[in-house]
Design a protein around this motif. Structure first.
Motif, PDB file in Angstrom:
ATOM      1  N   CYS A 128      -1.701   4.108  -0.255  1.00  0.00           N
ATOM      2  CA  CYS A 128      -1.640   2.652  -0.103  1.00  0.00           C
ATOM      3  C   CYS A 128      -2.285   1.939  -1.288  1.00  0.00           C
ATOM      4  CB  CYS A 128      -2.312   2.223   1.202  1.00  0.00           C
ATOM      5  SG  CYS A 128      -1.455   2.803   2.679  1.00  0.00           S
ATOM      6  N   LEU A 129      -3.428   2.435  -1.716  1.00  0.00           N
ATOM      7  CA  LEU A 129      -4.123   1.834  -2.848  1.00  0.00           C
ATOM      8  C   LEU A 129      -3.290   1.948  -4.119  1.00  0.00           C
ATOM      9  CD1 LEU A 129      -6.681   0.484  -3.945  1.00  0.00           C
ATOM     10  CD2 LEU A 129      -7.636   2.775  -4.294  1.00  0.00           C
ATOM     11  N   GLY A 130      -2.709   3.113  -4.348  1.00  0.00           N
ATOM     12  CA  GLY A 130      -1.904   3.323  -5.554  1.00  0.00           C
ATOM     13  C   GLY A 130      -0.686   2.414  -5.607  1.00  0.00           C
ATOM     14  N   LEU A 131       0.027   2.306  -4.504  1.00  0.00           N
ATOM     15  CA  LEU A 131       1.214   1.446  -4.498  1.00  0.00           C
ATOM     16  C   LEU A 131       0.846  -0.029  -4.611  1.00  0.00           C
ATOM     17  CD1 LEU A 131       3.462   3.183  -1.817  1.00  0.00           C
ATOM     18  CD2 LEU A 131       3.806   3.126  -4.293  1.00  0.00           C
ATOM     19  N   ALA A 132      -0.224  -0.439  -3.942  1.00  0.00           N
ATOM     20  CA  ALA A 132      -0.662  -1.834  -4.044  1.00  0.00           C
ATOM     21  C   ALA A 132      -1.141  -2.136  -5.463  1.00  0.00           C
ATOM     22  CB  ALA A 132      -1.768  -2.128  -3.028  1.00  0.00           C
TER      23      ALA A 132
END
Length: 185
Positions: A128-132
């Motif tokens: 989630c952090l990477g895509l955001a």
């Protein structure tokens, strides 16, 4: 994110970069977006885990085709669980497509609920952090790059077309599954 993790193929690869873009506009903050995504993954995964736990393999064999999961794919995941155990969930939460469905076989395998919750969260947070973050970076570059704008407009058109093609394919597949005469044509 909860829908994706409940075995509904709504790609996080679309949801989270858009949320990251909204971070770039100041509407959201990066860490709360990543945390909300990971919590959403846990919520949806809990539902899929419970369905797998309660319904077992017979449920997937009867209804799995509606979520694009067949007995062969389930057998593959069950072998993976047998070989690697609970860490299967941790690894799978960081893999496209697989992450959407892993909770169901985890429930069928009767994985410990709290271990499942922990591994789902730990595996989902970096995803989630990477895509955001990718959405944030793209959002910051948006106004300064006509090339990026052109690419993203093309990508948006391609994505919309892919969604329409997928829906048409899925509807045809369901129709053919329920109308044997339709298989010949």
């Amino acid at each position: 994110m909860a829908l994706e993790s409940a075995c509904i193929p709504l790609p996080s690869e679309i949801i989270l970069p858009f949320s990251g873009y909204l971070v770039s506009t100041g509407r959201f903050e990066l860490w709360p977006v990543a945390l909300a995504g990971a919590i959403g993954c846990n919520l949806g995964s809990t539902l899929a885990w419970a369905v797998g736990y309660a319904g077992g393999r017979p449920l997937v064999e009867r209804w799995g085709r509606y979520i694009l999961l067949d007995a062969g794919e389930l057998a593959l995941v069950e072998r993976f669980f047998a070989r690697f155990g609970a860490v299967t969930v941790l690894i799978s939460r960081m893999l496209p497509i697989v992450r959407t469905y892993i909770a169901l076989p985890a429930g069928i395998a009767r994985m410990n609920f709290w271990t499942f919750q922990l591994y789902t969260f730990i595996g989902s947070l970096p995803w989630c952090l990477g895509l955001a973050y990718a959405g944030l970076r793209l959002g910051r570059a948006w106004d300064s790059s006509l090339r990026l704008q052109s690419f993203m407009h093309g990508f948006t058109a391609f994505t919309a077309l892919a969604i329409v093609v997928f829906i048409a394919w899925y509807a045809r597949k369901l129709w053919r599954d329920h109308h044997p005469a339709g298989r010949a044509g």
